[in-house]
Structure formats: C-alpha cells, structure tokens
Design a protein around this motif. Sequence first.
Motif, PDB file in Angstrom:
ATOM      1  N   VAL A  39       0.860  -1.191   0.000  1.00  0.00           N
ATOM      2  CA  VAL A  39       0.000   0.000   0.000  1.00  0.00           C
ATOM      3  C   VAL A  39       0.893   1.236   0.000  1.00  0.00           C
ATOM      4  O   VAL A  39       1.878   1.299   0.747  1.00  0.00           O
ATOM      5  N   PHE A  43      -1.370   6.578   1.083  1.00  0.00           N
ATOM      6  CA  PHE A  43      -2.738   6.119   0.816  1.00  0.00           C
ATOM      7  C   PHE A  43      -3.747   6.773   1.767  1.00  0.00           C
ATOM      8  O   PHE A  43      -4.734   7.382   1.346  1.00  0.00           O
ATOM      9  N   LEU A  44      -3.451   6.668   3.058  1.00  0.00           N
ATOM     10  CA  LEU A  44      -4.354   7.222   4.071  1.00  0.00           C
ATOM     11  C   LEU A  44      -4.434   8.751   3.955  1.00  0.00           C
ATOM     12  O   LEU A  44      -5.521   9.339   4.064  1.00  0.00           O
ATOM     13  N   ILE A  47      -6.738   9.767   1.196  1.00  0.00           N
ATOM     14  CA  ILE A  47      -8.156   9.612   1.577  1.00  0.00           C
ATOM     15  C   ILE A  47      -8.593  10.793   2.451  1.00  0.00           C
ATOM     16  O   ILE A  47      -9.637  11.404   2.220  1.00  0.00           O
ATOM     17  N   ASN A  48      -7.751  11.117   3.430  1.00  0.00           N
ATOM     18  CA  ASN A  48      -8.091  12.239   4.323  1.00  0.00           C
ATOM     19  C   ASN A  48      -8.176  13.556   3.561  1.00  0.00           C
ATOM     20  O   ASN A  48      -9.032  14.394   3.853  1.00  0.00           O
ATOM     21  N   ARG A  50      -9.062  13.934   0.474  1.00  0.00           N
ATOM     22  CA  ARG A  50     -10.325  13.946  -0.277  1.00  0.00           C
ATOM     23  C   ARG A  50     -11.512  14.222   0.643  1.00  0.00           C
ATOM     24  O   ARG A  50     -12.422  14.974   0.287  1.00  0.00           O
ATOM     25  N   ILE A  51     -11.484  13.603   1.816  1.00  0.00           N
ATOM     26  CA  ILE A  51     -12.592  13.829   2.763  1.00  0.00           C
ATOM     27  C   ILE A  51     -12.617  15.299   3.189  1.00  0.00           C
ATOM     28  O   ILE A  51     -13.682  15.927   3.227  1.00  0.00           O
TER      29      ILE A  51
ATOM     30  N   ARG B  16     -11.925  11.103  13.548  1.00  0.00           N
ATOM     31  CA  ARG B  16     -11.137  10.768  12.358  1.00  0.00           C
ATOM     32  C   ARG B  16     -10.040   9.759  12.657  1.00  0.00           C
ATOM     33  O   ARG B  16      -9.664   8.968  11.786  1.00  0.00           O
ATOM     34  N   PHE B  19     -11.502   6.434  12.294  1.00  0.00           N
ATOM     35  CA  PHE B  19     -11.688   6.092  10.883  1.00  0.00           C
ATOM     36  C   PHE B  19     -10.348   5.717  10.238  1.00  0.00           C
ATOM     37  O   PHE B  19     -10.279   4.777   9.431  1.00  0.00           O
ATOM     38  N   ASP B  20      -9.294   6.463  10.592  1.00  0.00           N
ATOM     39  CA  ASP B  20      -7.953   6.133  10.060  1.00  0.00           C
ATOM     40  C   ASP B  20      -7.578   4.694  10.403  1.00  0.00           C
ATOM     41  O   ASP B  20      -7.003   3.976   9.581  1.00  0.00           O
ATOM     42  N   VAL B  23      -9.351   2.349   8.193  1.00  0.00           N
ATOM     43  CA  VAL B  23      -8.721   2.324   6.864  1.00  0.00           C
ATOM     44  C   VAL B  23      -7.487   1.416   6.909  1.00  0.00           C
ATOM     45  O   VAL B  23      -7.302   0.566   6.035  1.00  0.00           O
ATOM     46  N   ARG B  24      -6.661   1.591   7.939  1.00  0.00           N
ATOM     47  CA  ARG B  24      -5.447   0.773   8.046  1.00  0.00           C
ATOM     48  C   ARG B  24      -5.785  -0.719   8.105  1.00  0.00           C
ATOM     49  O   ARG B  24      -5.123  -1.539   7.499  1.00  0.00           O
ATOM     50  N   GLN B  27      -7.366  -1.583   4.344  1.00  0.00           N
ATOM     51  CA  GLN B  27      -6.865  -1.029   3.084  1.00  0.00           C
ATOM     52  C   GLN B  27      -6.327  -2.116   2.147  1.00  0.00           C
ATOM     53  O   GLN B  27      -6.608  -2.102   0.934  1.00  0.00           O
ATOM     54  N   PHE B  52     -13.368   4.051   0.554  1.00  0.00           N
ATOM     55  CA  PHE B  52     -13.261   4.588   1.917  1.00  0.00           C
ATOM     56  C   PHE B  52     -13.924   5.968   2.037  1.00  0.00           C
ATOM     57  O   PHE B  52     -14.526   6.286   3.066  1.00  0.00           O
ATOM     58  N   VAL B  53     -13.811   6.761   1.006  1.00  0.00           N
ATOM     59  CA  VAL B  53     -14.468   8.080   1.057  1.00  0.00           C
ATOM     60  C   VAL B  53     -15.983   7.906   1.144  1.00  0.00           C
ATOM     61  O   VAL B  53     -16.660   8.573   1.937  1.00  0.00           O
ATOM     62  N   TRP B  56     -16.919   6.746   4.618  1.00  0.00           N
ATOM     63  CA  TRP B  56     -16.919   7.851   5.583  1.00  0.00           C
ATOM     64  C   TRP B  56     -18.214   8.667   5.480  1.00  0.00           C
ATOM     65  O   TRP B  56     -18.831   9.018   6.477  1.00  0.00           O
ATOM     66  N   LYS B  57     -18.609   8.922   4.241  1.00  0.00           N
ATOM     67  CA  LYS B  57     -19.804   9.746   4.049  1.00  0.00           C
ATOM     68  C   LYS B  57     -21.083   9.027   4.491  1.00  0.00           C
ATOM     69  O   LYS B  57     -22.059   9.667   4.859  1.00  0.00           O
TER      70      LYS B  57
END
Lengths: 142, 186
Positions: A39, A43-44, A47-48, A50-51, B16, B19-20, B23-24, B27, B52-53, B56-57
């Motif tokens: 990965v 990557f993370l 994503i953050n 974009r959010i 957040r 959420f991170d 994701v980890r 992913q 993932f986006v 989150w939404k």
Amino acid sequence: MTDTGHSTPAPRQPAPDSRDHDDQKLVAELLASLPAPEVSADFLARINARIDAEARGGWLVLADFRAWTLGLAPAAAALALVAVLWPASASRTATSSTASATPTSRQTSFAPSSQSDWQRDVTGDALLDAALRSAKTNGHAR
Amino acid sequence: MDPDRALVEAAAAGNRDAFDELVRRHQAAMITLARVLTGGREDAEDVAQEVFVRAWKSLRRFRGDSTFRTWLHRIAINVVRTSQARRVKLFRLFAPAGRESGGADHERGTGEEAMDAVLARRQAIDRALAALPEDLRVAVTLRDLQGLEYAEIAAALGVPIGTVESRIFRARQRLKPLLQPLIENR
C-alpha cells in the motif's frame, strides 16, 4: 465477524467427490497464499485529503457541473437574449447608415459648390460663379 | 461480534483517528478486491480510496446489520460496478467500431516473467480470475482472497448462501486448469 460454520467450503450443489474436494482445496490454498498488496505510504493521507476537500466544498464541488451551471442560468439566459436581439438592431443601424451614405442625385449636383463653400481661399466671385453654374446645370437636367 | 464495532461507532461520531484505524485495517483487502474486480484495468488504490471516502460519508447511516467488513465489501462491489458501467459507456462512445471490450487487457503482461516470482504468481492468478464470469470471480475472491465467511458473502452480494457456495465451487473448478502450473510448482 459472523461465524457461520462455513469456514471449510462445503458446497451443496453439485456434490463433490474426493478428487473434486482436493482440487477445491488446492485452488483455495493457492488463492489464499497470495501476499497482501503493498500500500502506498500516502494512501491514508490521500483519503483524508479527499474527505477534507469534500467537507470544505473545495475544488471537487467545482467539478460538479450541475452545481455551477444552475447558478449561471440567469447569465446564460441574458446572453441568449442579447444574441437574439443584437443582430436585429445591428442590421437596422446598418441599413440606416447605408441609406444616409448613398448620395442622391440632388446632393451630387451641389457637390462642387459645397466643396468650394469650405475652402478659405475661394473668393466671393468664384463662390457665386460656382453656385450659379450649379443652378444652371440643374435647370438643364430638369 | 464485529471486531470493528467500537471504531465504527467512534468514527460515526466524527472521530477521524478511529476512521484512520479502520482504513489501516482494511486497506490491503480493499486494494486486493479492487485489483481483482477491475481485472487490473484501473488503479486499484484509486478505487479503494473511493470506497473509503464513500464509507466515511455513509458511516452515520450504517446500522450495523452486518459487520463493517461486509458493508465495506458491498460498497467496493458497487463502486467497481458503477465504474465499469461508466467505462463501458465511454468505450461505446469513443472506441472504433468493431472492437469489443473485455479480455484484451488481461493479455497484457504475459511476457513479464522476468519479474520476481511473487509478482509473476500474482499476475498469473489475476489473469486466471479475470477469465471467470463476474459472478464467479466476485464470489471466489471474497471467499479465498478476502477470507469472508459464506454468510458475509451472501450479505454483501444479496444472494442466498446456497448460490454463494455454488458459485465458489464452480469458480474453483474453472480455476484449477488455469492455475495448474502454479499448483505444480508449489
């Protein structure tokens, strides 16, 4: 995680013989042995980003054409109105200026005297002479 | 019990960091799934990010009827399907007449055996999976690559569990001859 007791594949249809079962197991093991993909380090973070951008209503909002085209609708309507009305008024102006630019025979016939009227060095006699000559020519023309 | 439950609740409340961590945890699975489902045609990381986006939404609407992992896989399948539908539309608009989509892209890279063994094996498996019809490919990927339980797969795909079992069985049957060289070399 939901444990359904199906961790070992036991297909209901069609009924496998032992060779089928071995083949199934071999394929499953091979697929499961595939290593996890690498990965990207960011990557993370991506994503953050974009959010965050979507939460701020950043440039991604601009990418949504529906949002800003609706806002531009009045301006577009005004431009369309101008596009329709302008050619009509422009052609009317052009017609009138063309008409005024076209000399009549009467204007043409007075041209010599008109020209001499505006010359400083023309004497009074010469001016009178030109006017009389012009009137005379017009009289012949009629 | 969903092992992600506490994190999901915290993330749904706006945390957040929670959420991170989700994701980890997921992913790699999402990237693998994206790579297999798209047949390598799209950047798997881009697809996984989109998953993932969207997660989150939608997190506040997640009711916990299934595990977070199952829910995430469902989102991934929808993202890939939407993306593929868009690709098909674009292809029909811009592709030269007479050329059909599908299959050709998977033939790329057959001469790349000079790469290391792991990468070559992954490519061989990807090609074999890409040769399967979508319903079989998704089912066997969720089971054997992602390690989902049959009930989770049934929930993610919205089909009966018997259908899932049948699809996985048929997928493995079809994969066996395609993967025979790899099986012999193990």
